[in-house]
Design a protein around this motif. Structure first.
Motif, short mmCIF file in Angstrom:
data_model
loop_
_atom_site.label_atom_id
_atom_site.label_comp_id
_atom_site.label_asym_id
_atom_site.label_seq_id
_atom_site.Cartn_x
_atom_site.Cartn_y
_atom_site.Cartn_z
N ARG A 38 0.86 -1.20 -0.02
CA ARG A 38 -0.16 0.08 0.05
C ARG A 38 0.92 1.43 0.02
NH1 ARG A 38 -5.08 -0.90 4.19
NH2 ARG A 38 -5.85 -2.82 3.21
N LEU A 39 1.77 1.20 0.95
CA LEU A 39 2.64 2.24 0.90
C LEU A 39 3.56 2.83 -0.37
CD1 LEU A 39 3.43 4.62 2.99
CD2 LEU A 39 5.27 3.28 3.77
N SER A 40 3.91 1.54 -0.95
CA SER A 40 4.56 1.83 -2.08
C SER A 40 3.90 2.64 -3.09
CB SER A 40 4.73 0.39 -2.62
OG SER A 40 3.75 0.02 -3.49
N ARG A 41 2.67 2.88 -3.27
CA ARG A 41 1.84 3.42 -4.03
C ARG A 41 2.31 5.21 -3.85
NH1 ARG A 41 -3.93 2.71 -6.18
NH2 ARG A 41 -4.00 4.57 -7.72
N ILE A 42 2.74 5.35 -2.78
CA ILE A 42 3.27 6.54 -2.24
C ILE A 42 4.66 6.98 -2.93
CG2 ILE A 42 3.34 8.55 -0.64
CD1 ILE A 42 0.63 7.78 -1.00
N THR A 43 5.15 7.90 -3.81
CA THR A 43 6.46 7.70 -4.16
C THR A 43 7.15 9.23 -3.60
OG1 THR A 43 5.75 8.82 -6.10
CG2 THR A 43 6.07 6.35 -5.93
N HIS A 44 6.50 10.13 -3.18
CA HIS A 44 7.01 11.51 -3.02
C HIS A 44 7.81 11.47 -1.63
CE1 HIS A 44 6.93 15.75 -3.34
NE2 HIS A 44 6.12 15.55 -4.31
N GLU A 45 9.02 11.71 -1.99
CA GLU A 45 10.22 11.37 -1.06
C GLU A 45 10.12 12.02 0.23
OE1 GLU A 45 14.31 11.16 -2.47
OE2 GLU A 45 13.72 9.59 -4.15
N PRO A 167 -3.23 18.89 0.60
CA PRO A 167 -3.22 17.40 0.91
C PRO A 167 -2.60 17.36 2.50
CG PRO A 167 -1.27 17.78 -0.77
CD PRO A 167 -2.27 19.07 -0.53
N ALA A 168 -2.78 16.32 3.18
CA ALA A 168 -2.37 16.37 4.52
C ALA A 168 -2.35 14.82 5.13
CB ALA A 168 -3.55 16.89 5.49
N ILE A 169 -1.26 14.48 5.82
CA ILE A 169 -1.04 13.07 6.26
C ILE A 169 -1.56 13.13 7.68
CG2 ILE A 169 0.62 11.17 6.46
CD1 ILE A 169 2.63 13.02 5.20
N GLU A 170 -2.26 12.09 8.26
CA GLU A 170 -2.76 12.02 9.72
C GLU A 170 -2.29 10.52 9.90
OE1 GLU A 170 -4.93 14.55 10.91
OE2 GLU A 170 -4.53 13.30 12.79
N ASP A 193 0.19 11.81 -4.22
CA ASP A 193 1.46 12.21 -4.77
C ASP A 193 0.99 13.33 -5.80
OD1 ASP A 193 3.27 10.54 -3.72
OD2 ASP A 193 3.37 9.29 -5.30
N ALA A 194 -0.03 13.11 -6.52
CA ALA A 194 -0.27 14.14 -7.61
C ALA A 194 -0.66 15.42 -6.95
CB ALA A 194 -1.27 13.52 -8.80
N VAL A 196 0.12 16.45 -3.78
CA VAL A 196 1.39 17.20 -3.33
C VAL A 196 2.10 18.02 -4.51
CG1 VAL A 196 3.48 17.06 -2.26
CG2 VAL A 196 1.44 15.79 -1.47
N ASP A 197 2.27 17.38 -5.56
CA ASP A 197 3.07 18.12 -6.81
C ASP A 197 1.99 19.36 -7.39
OD1 ASP A 197 4.99 16.41 -6.71
OD2 ASP A 197 4.00 15.19 -8.31
N ARG A 198 0.78 18.97 -7.11
CA ARG A 198 -0.06 20.01 -7.99
C ARG A 198 0.13 21.49 -6.81
NH1 ARG A 198 -4.42 22.48 -6.26
NH2 ARG A 198 -5.07 20.84 -4.60
N ARG A 199 -0.07 20.92 -5.54
CA ARG A 199 -0.22 22.42 -4.55
C ARG A 199 1.22 22.75 -4.25
NH1 ARG A 199 -3.45 26.47 -2.42
NH2 ARG A 199 -2.48 26.87 -0.54
N GLY A 200 1.99 21.75 -4.31
CA GLY A 200 3.38 22.29 -3.97
C GLY A 200 3.81 22.20 -2.21
N GLU A 201 3.05 21.75 -1.56
CA GLU A 201 3.07 21.62 -0.28
C GLU A 201 2.03 20.51 0.37
OE1 GLU A 201 1.88 25.26 1.76
OE2 GLU A 201 0.08 25.30 0.61
#
Ligand code: SPV
Ligand code: MN
Length: 644
Positions: A38-45, A167-170, A193-194, A196-201
């Motif tokens: 599941r986590l592997s789907r998230i790629t933003h370092e 976007p936010a991580i809880e 991921d997308a 985070v890229d769009r908003r830049g934060e």
């Protein structure tokens, strides 16, 4: 001025993981295959590093990634019951949760902004130096999840793709917090991921209740690291202190609006709701009110309810003011919610169909949740957050005044799901500000200019409510957003002036003050209680809907424009079949000049103490004062609208 990514990033310092390789090694060691996949789907370092450091800091036994699938939602729901954080009630899908008696509202003195040296914050907030918070977090959060499961969820604070969605991580070890997150926010695992890229934060939130004992509450902290857009919360469970995607991230969103998108975005403590006007037209309102002042009830008065707590506003390319609700659910106050005042909400709370978490209510012998003001006979006994309760315990209320219900907005009959899902947002035609003011302002006054409107927001005052522990008395509540404004109020004021005067904002909203807390005793009656009724708000919003379209005219007074009696009389008849007397109108709309002057003087004194305050606000106050003095000289200290 706020600087992002300045100073030590505490999470990475205390976690100690600074390369993506190390993070991946940790995930492989700590996650089972399913959750690793599941986590592997998230790629933003950057995102992965935050999660890895939270794991390294908190040291949970197990880590679970929630994808927002129906199966995952069902899992967290059931697990919360299995763990005992929630208990089922008689109606299927309804549960209750008790917070510790000491943790029934936002803990003001333990809510702190982590700051760098020389960083200035709001005069109404509290700060702690980065090095001190760093040591505190290291001491109290290291290993806090030993023996526990850590849940990680990925959410969007707003419809995916909307300009002002963030976007936010809880991350939390509490199933109650994650269950609440699933009801209140959009799980956007697949799009994270997308986004985070769009908003830049993105925002990161790390919470653990730890052992969840009363003796730990003094050690509880709610930290917002403004520079690293990260929050930390420990030793508590009340959602306002733990589900930091809500107010923790609202505070960080305020920083983003003020310091990254000044004059183009705002992040407000506002409901969003639509009113249906003549010919079926829809007119959208965004309205601010301090906590515990009926914001949810007001929002639900609309024909097209969108949100009850938060709004992200921006100026769209077509020149309109747009608002999205970062949430998809409500965390609403229960006290005084009953069939008469809140029929739609009450249906969800008393009949099967919706999933609801009740907190800090009384549970009667039939496993029915009960609260003060629910409109039903008081039960003979029950259990509340303090233990067994009977009506004989006259000094202990049946339910806490900040007891709450958590449910999806779509369960509410008048919720407009399509508008709340639209990345284009709702087009806002009316902006309102209100407080809990028993003796000064009329039920409605409309700003004559955008600058006057900003000053209405800046001048809100309100009585303390049960939502905040340790607050009392009448307090300034600028924009009804003061508890959530991290930066200096002068910066915030400047951003408001720039936003509403932005030439790109071609369709200027109507900006109005609202006050439905005027009391009889303060308007010359020899009985106590509210002047008018709670449900009159329907009429006030109805009048504003007509005014926004030029369908009614108004009377000019020094502080703004007020409704005419004949128009209100008609609307009262139409909406409530009520005969609105001219006597009541006179009491509600007479200008109590001395009270208003006192309020203005209080505001001038307070704003003079702030740094970097635009001269505009003082010019407006002085102009209003001069006009009020002149009116007083001509007509006396109390001026009836008929005498204008
Ligand atoms: C409020 O108090 O304004 C709320 C609930 O909306 S809390 O999450 O505690 O802020
Ligand atoms: Mn709120």
């Amino acid at each position: 001025m706020l600087e992002f990514k300045k100073g030590v990033d505490i999470l990475s310092a205390v976690g100690g993981i600074d390369s993506i390789e190390e993070a991946r090694r940790l995930f492989k060691n700590k996650l089972d295959n399913e959750h690793l996949a599941r986590l592997s789907r998230i790629t933003h370092e950057e995102v992965l590093l935050k999660i890895a450091n939270a794991i390294a800091l908190c040291q949970p036994d197990t880590i679970m990634v929630l994808t927002g699938s129906d199966a995952d939602k069902d899992f967290i729901r059931k697990y919360s019951i299995e763990k005992g954080e929630e208990t089922p009630l008689a109606i299927p899908g309804h549960t209750y949760h008790f917070d510790l008696p000491e943790d029934q509202g936002r803990l003001l003195s333990q809510t702190l902004y982590i700051v760098n040296e020389d960083e200035h914050i709001s005069s109404m907030a509290q700060k702690e130096l980065r090095s001190v918070s760093h040591a505190y977090i290291e001491k109290h959060m290291t290993g806090i999840m030993k023996g526990k499961v850590m849940f990680v969820g990925f959410y969007s604070r707003g419809p995916v793709g909307a300009q002002a969605s963030i976007p936010a991580i809880e991350i939390s070890s509490s199933t109650y917090v994650l269950h609440s997150a699933e009801l209140l926010y959009r799980n956007c695992y697949a799009d994270f991921d997308a986004e985070v890229d769009r908003r830049g934060e993105f925002f990161t939130n790390v919470h653990s209740e730890g052992p969840n004992r009363p003796e730990d509450i003094p050690n509880c902290r709610i930290y917002m690291d403004r520079s690293w857009q990260t929050t930390y919360s420990m030793f508590c469970t009340y959602a306002g202190n733990t589900l930091l995607m809500k107010k923790g991230n609202h505070r960080l969103a305020s920083d983003t609006a003020i310091y990254k998108h000044k004059g183009r975005e705002l992040s407000e403590h506002m409901f969003i709701t639509g009113m249906t006007g003549p010919g079926g037209r829809k007119t959208y309102f965004a309205g601010a009110a301090p906590s515990g002042c009926g914001k949810t009830t007001t929002a639900m008065v609309g024909s097209d309810f969108v949100g009850d707590d938060l709004a992200q506003l921006w100026i769209a390319d077509d020149g309109t003011l747009r608002a999205i609700n970062p949430e998809i659910g409500i965390f609403g106050i229960l006290e005084d919610v009953n069939r008469e005042g809140d029929p739609h909400l009450m249906k969800c709370l008393r009949e099967p169909g919706a999933e609801v978490i009740f907190s800090n209510v009384l549970i009667d012998e039939n496993k029915k949740p009960r609260w003060v003001g629910d409109g039903e006979p008081v039960p003979e006994r029950g259990i509340n957050f303090q233990g067994e309760w009977t009506p004989a315990m006259t000094d202990v209320p049946m339910s806490h005044p900040n007891s709450r219900c958590t449910l999806l907005s779509e369960a509410i009959a008048n919720h407009n799901k399509a508008v709340n899902a639209d990345p284009a947002g709702a087009p806002i035609a009316v902006v309102t500000y209100s407080g809990r003011d028993s003796d000064t302002m009329p039920p409605i006054w409309v700003a004559k200019t955008m600058d006057d409107g900003v000053v209405i927001g800046a001048s809100i005052v309100s009585k303390a409510t049960a939502t905040e522990i340790g607050a009392s008395g009448i307090r300034r509540q600028p924009w009804a957003n003061a508890p959530f404004i991290p930066g200096q109020l002068g910066d915030y004021l400047d951003a408001q002036f720039k936003f509403f005067n932005n030439p790109n904002l071609q369709k200027k909203p109507v900006i109005a003050g609202l006050n439905y807390f005027l009391t009889r005793e303060n308007r010359g009656e020899n009985r106590t209680g509210l002047l008018g009724e709670k449900k009159d708000v329907h009429v006030w919003l109805g009048w504003l809907e007509l005014y926004a379209h030029g369908d009614v005219q108004a009377l000019e007074i020094p502080i703004g424009m007020i409704p005419k009696y004949e128009d209100l009389k008609k609307i009262f008849k139409q909406k409530h079949n009520k005969d609105y007397s001219e006597d009541l109108y006179t009491k509600q709309f007479s200008l109590y000049i001395d009270n208003v002057l006192m309020l203005i003087d209080l505001e001038i004194a307070a704003w003079k103490k702030e740094e970097g305050v635009s001269q505009t606000i003082f010019t407006i106050y002085e102009t209003q004062k001069a006009e009020l003095e002149a009116l007083k000289a001509a007509k006396g200290p109390i001026v009836r609208p008929q005498d204008l």
